[in-house]
Design a protein around this motif. Structure first.
Motif, PDB file in Angstrom:
ATOM      1  N   PHE A 180       0.843  -1.190   0.000  1.00  0.00           N
ATOM      2  CA  PHE A 180       0.000   0.000   0.000  1.00  0.00           C
ATOM      3  C   PHE A 180       0.878   1.240   0.000  1.00  0.00           C
ATOM      4  O   PHE A 180       1.085   1.859  -1.013  1.00  0.00           O
ATOM      5  CB  PHE A 180      -0.964  -0.035   1.190  1.00  0.00           C
ATOM      6  CG  PHE A 180      -1.860   1.166   1.276  1.00  0.00           C
ATOM      7  CD1 PHE A 180      -2.710   1.496   0.240  1.00  0.00           C
ATOM      8  CD2 PHE A 180      -1.849   1.972   2.395  1.00  0.00           C
ATOM      9  CE1 PHE A 180      -3.522   2.617   0.311  1.00  0.00           C
ATOM     10  CE2 PHE A 180      -2.661   3.085   2.487  1.00  0.00           C
ATOM     11  CZ  PHE A 180      -3.497   3.398   1.436  1.00  0.00           C
ATOM     12  N   LEU A 181       1.414   1.591   1.135  1.00  0.00           N
ATOM     13  CA  LEU A 181       2.349   2.706   1.270  1.00  0.00           C
ATOM     14  C   LEU A 181       3.607   2.173   1.932  1.00  0.00           C
ATOM     15  O   LEU A 181       3.540   1.295   2.764  1.00  0.00           O
ATOM     16  CB  LEU A 181       1.756   3.811   2.162  1.00  0.00           C
ATOM     17  CG  LEU A 181       0.511   4.502   1.663  1.00  0.00           C
ATOM     18  CD1 LEU A 181      -0.043   5.414   2.745  1.00  0.00           C
ATOM     19  CD2 LEU A 181       0.802   5.291   0.406  1.00  0.00           C
ATOM     20  N   PHE A 182       4.747   2.719   1.564  1.00  0.00           N
ATOM     21  CA  PHE A 182       5.965   2.285   2.229  1.00  0.00           C
ATOM     22  C   PHE A 182       6.724   3.497   2.715  1.00  0.00           C
ATOM     23  O   PHE A 182       6.635   4.580   2.157  1.00  0.00           O
ATOM     24  CB  PHE A 182       6.836   1.407   1.328  1.00  0.00           C
ATOM     25  CG  PHE A 182       7.293   2.079   0.064  1.00  0.00           C
ATOM     26  CD1 PHE A 182       8.441   2.841   0.047  1.00  0.00           C
ATOM     27  CD2 PHE A 182       6.567   1.946  -1.099  1.00  0.00           C
ATOM     28  CE1 PHE A 182       8.871   3.459  -1.106  1.00  0.00           C
ATOM     29  CE2 PHE A 182       6.985   2.555  -2.278  1.00  0.00           C
ATOM     30  CZ  PHE A 182       8.142   3.316  -2.274  1.00  0.00           C
ATOM     31  N   GLY A 183       7.463   3.309   3.788  1.00  0.00           N
ATOM     32  CA  GLY A 183       8.276   4.359   4.373  1.00  0.00           C
ATOM     33  C   GLY A 183       8.447   4.121   5.856  1.00  0.00           C
ATOM     34  O   GLY A 183       7.647   3.443   6.485  1.00  0.00           O
ATOM     35  N   ILE A 184       9.533   4.662   6.372  1.00  0.00           N
ATOM     36  CA  ILE A 184       9.806   4.628   7.808  1.00  0.00           C
ATOM     37  C   ILE A 184       9.852   6.063   8.278  1.00  0.00           C
ATOM     38  O   ILE A 184      10.509   6.912   7.667  1.00  0.00           O
ATOM     39  CB  ILE A 184      11.141   3.926   8.089  1.00  0.00           C
ATOM     40  CG1 ILE A 184      11.058   2.450   7.684  1.00  0.00           C
ATOM     41  CG2 ILE A 184      11.529   4.069   9.556  1.00  0.00           C
ATOM     42  CD1 ILE A 184      12.391   1.737   7.726  1.00  0.00           C
ATOM     43  N   LEU A 185       9.141   6.360   9.340  1.00  0.00           N
ATOM     44  CA  LEU A 185       9.073   7.706   9.896  1.00  0.00           C
ATOM     45  C   LEU A 185       9.263   7.608  11.392  1.00  0.00           C
ATOM     46  O   LEU A 185       8.624   6.782  12.050  1.00  0.00           O
ATOM     47  CB  LEU A 185       7.705   8.334   9.590  1.00  0.00           C
ATOM     48  CG  LEU A 185       7.475   9.742  10.103  1.00  0.00           C
ATOM     49  CD1 LEU A 185       8.212  10.751   9.225  1.00  0.00           C
ATOM     50  CD2 LEU A 185       5.985  10.064  10.129  1.00  0.00           C
ATOM     51  N   GLY A 186      10.136   8.448  11.945  1.00  0.00           N
ATOM     52  CA  GLY A 186      10.332   8.391  13.385  1.00  0.00           C
ATOM     53  C   GLY A 186      11.124   9.563  13.916  1.00  0.00           C
ATOM     54  O   GLY A 186      11.788  10.283  13.173  1.00  0.00           O
TER      55      GLY A 186
ATOM     56  N   TRP B 241      13.192   5.365   2.834  1.00  0.00           N
ATOM     57  CA  TRP B 241      13.184   3.997   2.309  1.00  0.00           C
ATOM     58  C   TRP B 241      14.471   3.825   1.522  1.00  0.00           C
ATOM     59  O   TRP B 241      15.323   4.707   1.512  1.00  0.00           O
ATOM     60  CB  TRP B 241      11.958   3.776   1.429  1.00  0.00           C
ATOM     61  CG  TRP B 241      11.547   2.330   1.278  1.00  0.00           C
ATOM     62  CD1 TRP B 241      11.718   1.550   0.170  1.00  0.00           C
ATOM     63  CD2 TRP B 241      10.887   1.506   2.235  1.00  0.00           C
ATOM     64  NE1 TRP B 241      11.208   0.293   0.382  1.00  0.00           N
ATOM     65  CE2 TRP B 241      10.684   0.236   1.647  1.00  0.00           C
ATOM     66  CE3 TRP B 241      10.454   1.705   3.540  1.00  0.00           C
ATOM     67  CZ2 TRP B 241      10.080  -0.823   2.321  1.00  0.00           C
ATOM     68  CZ3 TRP B 241       9.837   0.657   4.204  1.00  0.00           C
ATOM     69  CH2 TRP B 241       9.647  -0.591   3.604  1.00  0.00           C
ATOM     70  N   THR B 242      14.600   2.743   0.836  1.00  0.00           N
ATOM     71  CA  THR B 242      15.746   2.513  -0.028  1.00  0.00           C
ATOM     72  C   THR B 242      15.395   2.945  -1.451  1.00  0.00           C
ATOM     73  O   THR B 242      14.209   3.025  -1.793  1.00  0.00           O
ATOM     74  CB  THR B 242      16.182   1.027   0.000  1.00  0.00           C
ATOM     75  OG1 THR B 242      17.331   0.857  -0.795  1.00  0.00           O
ATOM     76  CG2 THR B 242      15.086   0.119  -0.475  1.00  0.00           C
TER      77      THR B 242
ATOM     78  N   ASN C  37      16.761   7.159   1.086  1.00  0.00           N
ATOM     79  CA  ASN C  37      15.993   7.872   0.080  1.00  0.00           C
ATOM     80  C   ASN C  37      14.785   8.509   0.769  1.00  0.00           C
ATOM     81  O   ASN C  37      13.966   7.805   1.354  1.00  0.00           O
ATOM     82  CB  ASN C  37      15.537   6.891  -1.008  1.00  0.00           C
ATOM     83  CG  ASN C  37      14.761   7.562  -2.107  1.00  0.00           C
ATOM     84  OD1 ASN C  37      15.083   8.667  -2.511  1.00  0.00           O
ATOM     85  ND2 ASN C  37      13.751   6.879  -2.592  1.00  0.00           N
ATOM     86  N   VAL C  38      14.694   9.823   0.740  1.00  0.00           N
ATOM     87  CA  VAL C  38      13.535  10.505   1.328  1.00  0.00           C
ATOM     88  C   VAL C  38      12.377  10.380   0.344  1.00  0.00           C
ATOM     89  O   VAL C  38      12.455  10.867  -0.782  1.00  0.00           O
ATOM     90  CB  VAL C  38      13.843  11.986   1.641  1.00  0.00           C
ATOM     91  CG1 VAL C  38      12.587  12.709   2.093  1.00  0.00           C
ATOM     92  CG2 VAL C  38      14.929  12.097   2.703  1.00  0.00           C
ATOM     93  N   VAL C  39      11.322   9.691   0.770  1.00  0.00           N
ATOM     94  CA  VAL C  39      10.169   9.476  -0.108  1.00  0.00           C
ATOM     95  C   VAL C  39       9.023  10.442   0.197  1.00  0.00           C
ATOM     96  O   VAL C  39       8.034  10.466  -0.530  1.00  0.00           O
ATOM     97  CB  VAL C  39       9.675   8.013  -0.068  1.00  0.00           C
ATOM     98  CG1 VAL C  39      10.738   7.082  -0.633  1.00  0.00           C
ATOM     99  CG2 VAL C  39       9.295   7.579   1.341  1.00  0.00           C
ATOM    100  N   GLY C  40       9.170  11.245   1.250  1.00  0.00           N
ATOM    101  CA  GLY C  40       8.139  12.227   1.561  1.00  0.00           C
ATOM    102  C   GLY C  40       8.416  12.928   2.871  1.00  0.00           C
ATOM    103  O   GLY C  40       9.195  12.455   3.702  1.00  0.00           O
TER     104      GLY C  40
END
Length: 123
Positions: A42-48, A108-109, A84-87
């Motif tokens: 669906f959506l991917f990314g790590i935020l913290g 993400w990568t 890689n900054v995706v947002g």
């Protein structure tokens, strides 16, 4: 998502619900924070972010391929690319997530294999 502090798995009951921030107690002597993520389609990314100002951004290093020992503070990540900054936090299609710094970035990568292994040296 799986989170590690110096090769130790940090457990939290919300690890599978990205809409609810997981709060971890990271020991103050931690040398490296590592996060394993899975793209569920669906959506991917790590935020913290942390209470002492650390946050996800391009200073992290991320790969889409597992390497033995990658969560260890002694692991050599010099050949790993920057995240890689995706947002930005709050960008669509993501929403603003309460409890996470607004300056944090979704990372993400660059080559999405469905998995990501990200790490940040903090000491």
């Amino acid at each position: 998502m799986k989170m590690f502090a110096d090769d130790r798995r940090m457990e939290h009951k919300n690890d599978h619900n990205w809409r609810v921030p997981s709060i971890y107690q990271i020991p103050s002597d931690t040398r490296v924070i590592s996060v394993e993520g899975t793209d569920t389609g669906f959506l991917f990314g790590i935020l913290g972010s942390t209470s002492n100002g650390l946050l996800t951004n391009e200073t992290w290093k991320c790969k889409g391929v597992f390497q033995q020992g990658w969560t260890s503070p002694d692991f050599d990540d010099k050949d790993w690319p920057s995240a890689n900054v995706v947002g930005n936090h709050g960008d669509k299609p993501w929403k603003t997530i309460s409890g996470i710094a607004r300056t944090a970035k979704w990372i993400w990568t660059t080559n999405n294999t469905g998995f990501v292994y990200c790490r940040l040296k903090v000491q």
